[in-house]
Scaffold this active site. Structure first.
Site, PDB file in Angstrom:
ATOM      1  CG  ASP A   1     -12.663   2.156   2.398  1.00  0.00           C
ATOM      2  OD1 ASP A   1     -13.139   1.378   1.553  1.00  0.00           O
ATOM      3  OD2 ASP A   1     -11.586   1.947   2.982  1.00  0.00           O
TER       4      ASP A   1
ATOM      5  CE1 TYR B   1      -0.414  -8.648  -1.464  1.00  0.00           C
ATOM      6  CE2 TYR B   1      -2.202 -10.161  -0.946  1.00  0.00           C
ATOM      7  CZ  TYR B   1      -1.675  -8.885  -0.957  1.00  0.00           C
ATOM      8  OH  TYR B   1      -2.412  -7.837  -0.443  1.00  0.00           O
TER       9      TYR B   1
ATOM     10  NE  ARG C   1      -3.704   0.057   2.396  1.00  0.00           N
ATOM     11  CZ  ARG C   1      -4.886   0.190   1.799  1.00  0.00           C
ATOM     12  NH1 ARG C   1      -5.252   1.355   1.292  1.00  0.00           N
ATOM     13  NH2 ARG C   1      -5.708  -0.839   1.719  1.00  0.00           N
TER      14      ARG C   1
END
Length: 406
Positions: free
Chosen positions: A306, A229, A112
C-alpha cells in the site's frame, strides 16, 4: 568499530503488516539479515476478512505457510453475483476445486488477523529476522554505500523514549497507506480519499443462512455493493458494505452508525438487508488510493504494498499485491548484489502489473455501482457468459506465479 558483513548486508523494513512480514520471510529464506520495526507496541488481532487468490497463495506456499493458512481459511465454492435491484442471482463464478486445478493453487478467504498471525509466528521463528515492536522511524538518510535510520523505541515503563541509529544496505517502506517512508524519506504525495467508505463486521457463521456459508456473495447496486464470505475456518462470517460518500470525520477508521448504515440499504432486497442487520455493530474505513506513475525507488530506499500502490478493494488484491511485491523484492535483492540496482529491477518487474490491478479495481468500482440501463446491460452480459468465461477473464491476474528458481 568496523561494521560486520551481516550488518552491512542488513535490510530494514518499516512495518510489520502483511507486506512487511512477507518480505522479511522471503529475504530470510535467502539468508539475508532483516530488521523489521513496527510502531505498534503489541500486535493485536484486528481487521476483517480478505481474499487470498492463487497468485498470492503461490508465494505463501513457497514460504512453507500453506498448511498453517488452510487451518484458518475457507476455499469458497464460487462467487455468487446478486442483483440489488431484483434480489436474483446474476451469475455464479466457479472457484473451489475448479480454480485450484486451473491455477495450481487454491483461492482462499481468511480473516486478516489469522493471516497476520501465521506470518508473525513464522517471522519470530526465523533466526534471520529481528522484530522490533513499539519502534517508529524518525528519519532516514542514505549515501552511496549505506542507508542510515533513526529509530525511536517507546519506553515500556512510561519513561522517555529511546532513540538509536542503525546502518544497513537498504530501507523498505512497508508501512501502508500513511507511509512515513513515502512521506518523510522520499517526499512523495500520500494517498487521498477516494470518495468511498467500507463498512466491515464479522459475526458467527451459525447466525447466517446455510446457503451463504460456502460461497463468496457479491451484491451489485447503485453507488454501493456488498461482499460477504466465511472466514476463520468457517466459524465466522465476514460482511463488507462499500458505499459512495463524503468522509467528514477526523479519523480514517471509526465505529459506524449501524442504523444509518441500514437506512442506506433500506430499498435493497430483503435477503441482503437481513444479512446487514445481523451484526450488532460495525466499523468503517475511508478508502484511499494512489494514482499510477509514482516512482517507488530512490537509491537504497523502496516502497512496497500500500505504501507504493494503495488501491481500492474492488479487485480483492490489496493483500495479494503486497505478497507478490515481497517475493519479487527479495528475489531481486538475491539476484543482483548492488542494492540500488536490485530495487530498480524490482520496480521494473512489479510496477506495470500492480498498476494494471489498480486500474482493474477502479474499473470494477464503475461496473459494480452502475444504475439504470447500464446496470441492466451489465447484468445481461454477465448472465449470457458461461461461468468459466467469467473466471477466465482474470487468468492474467490469478495465473501469476513467481519465476522458477534457476
Amino acid at each position: 568499530m568496523a561494521q560486520s558483513r551481516s550488518d552491512a548486508d542488513r535490510l530494514f523494513i518499516a512495518g510489520a503488516g502483511i507486506g512487511g512480514l512477507t518480505t522479511a520471510l522471503a529475504l530470510s529464506r535467502r539468508a539475508r539479515p532483516v530488521t523489521v520495526f513496527e510502531q505498534a507496541a503489541t500486535i493485536e488481532p484486528v481487521g476483517s476478512g480478505l481474499q487470498l487468490s492463487p497468485n498470492a497463495m503461490h508465494v505463501l506456499r513457497g514460504l512453507g505457510l500453506e498448511e498453517a493458512l488452510r487451518r484458518h481459511a475457507v476455499a469458497p465454492r464460487a462467487v455468487r453475483v446478486m442483483s440489488a435491484r431484483t434480489g436474483n442471482a446474476i451469475a455464479e463464478i466457479p472457484l473451489g476445486e475448479h480454480a485450484e486445478q486451473r491455477y495450481g493453487a487454491p483461492y482462499l478467504v481468511i480473516h486478516r488477523a489469522d493471516l497476520h498471525s501465521v506470518l508473525l509466528n513464522a517471522a519470530r521463528a526465523s533466526a534471520g529476522i529481528t522484530l522490533r515492536l513499539g519502534t517508529r522511524l524518525r528519519d532516514a538518510s542514505q549515501n552511496a554505500g549505506a542507508v542510515k535510520v533513526e529509530l525511536e523505541q517507546a519506553a515500556t515503563d512510561g519513561g522517555a523514549a529511546h532513540v538509536d541509529h542503525g546502518s544497513g544496505a537498504g530501507l523498505i517502506g512497508a508501512d501502508g497507506v500513511w507511509s512515513t517512508v513515502r512521506r518523510r524519506v522520499m517526499n512523495l504525495r500520500q494517498a487521498v480519499f477516494s470518495g468511498r467508505t467500507a463498512y466491515r463486521a464479522v459475526i458467527p457463521a451459525e447466525d447466517v443462512p446455510q446457503h451463504w456459508r460456502d460461497v463468496t456473495g457479491l451484491w451489485l447496486g447503485a453507488n454501493a455493493h456488498v461482499v460477504h464470505y466465511p472466514v476463520s475456518g468457517g466459524r465466522q462470517f465476514n460482511l463488507v458494505a462499500l458505499v459512495s460518500e463524503d468522509w467528514r470525520e477526523e479519523r480514517w477508521s471509526a465505529p459506524a452508525d449501524r442504523e444509518a448504515l441500514l437506512a442506506r440499504f433500506a430499498d435493497w432486497p430483503a435477503a441482503c438487508r437481513d444479512l446487514l442487520a445481523r451484526p450488532p455493530s460495525w466499523l468503517k474505513w475511508a478508502l484511499c488510493g494512489m494514482d499510477p506513475g509514482t516512482d517507488w525507488v530512490d537509491g537504497r530506499v523502496a516502497l512496497m504494498g500500500d505504501a507504493a500502490h494503495a488501491m481500492l478493494p474492488f479487485a480483492a488484491q490489496g493483500a495479494g499485491m503486497s505478497i507478490e511485491d515481497g517475493e519479487a523484492l527479495a528475489r531481486a535483492i538475491d539476484r543482483i548484489p548492488d542494492v540500488p540496482r536490485a530495487l530498480r529491477s524490482y520496480q521494473a518487474e512489479r510496477q506495470n502489473r500492480a498498476e494494471k490491478v489498480l486500474r482493474l479495481a477502479r474499473a470494477n468500482d464503475r461496473v459494480y455501482h452502475m444504475r439504470g440501463p447500464m446496470a441492466l446491460a451489465r447484468d445481461a452480459v454477465m448472465r449470457g457468459l458461461p461461468a468459466g468465461r467469467l473466471l477466465a477473464r482474470l487468468d492474467w491476474l490469478y495465473g501469476w506465479r513467481p519465476p522458477a528458481a534457476g
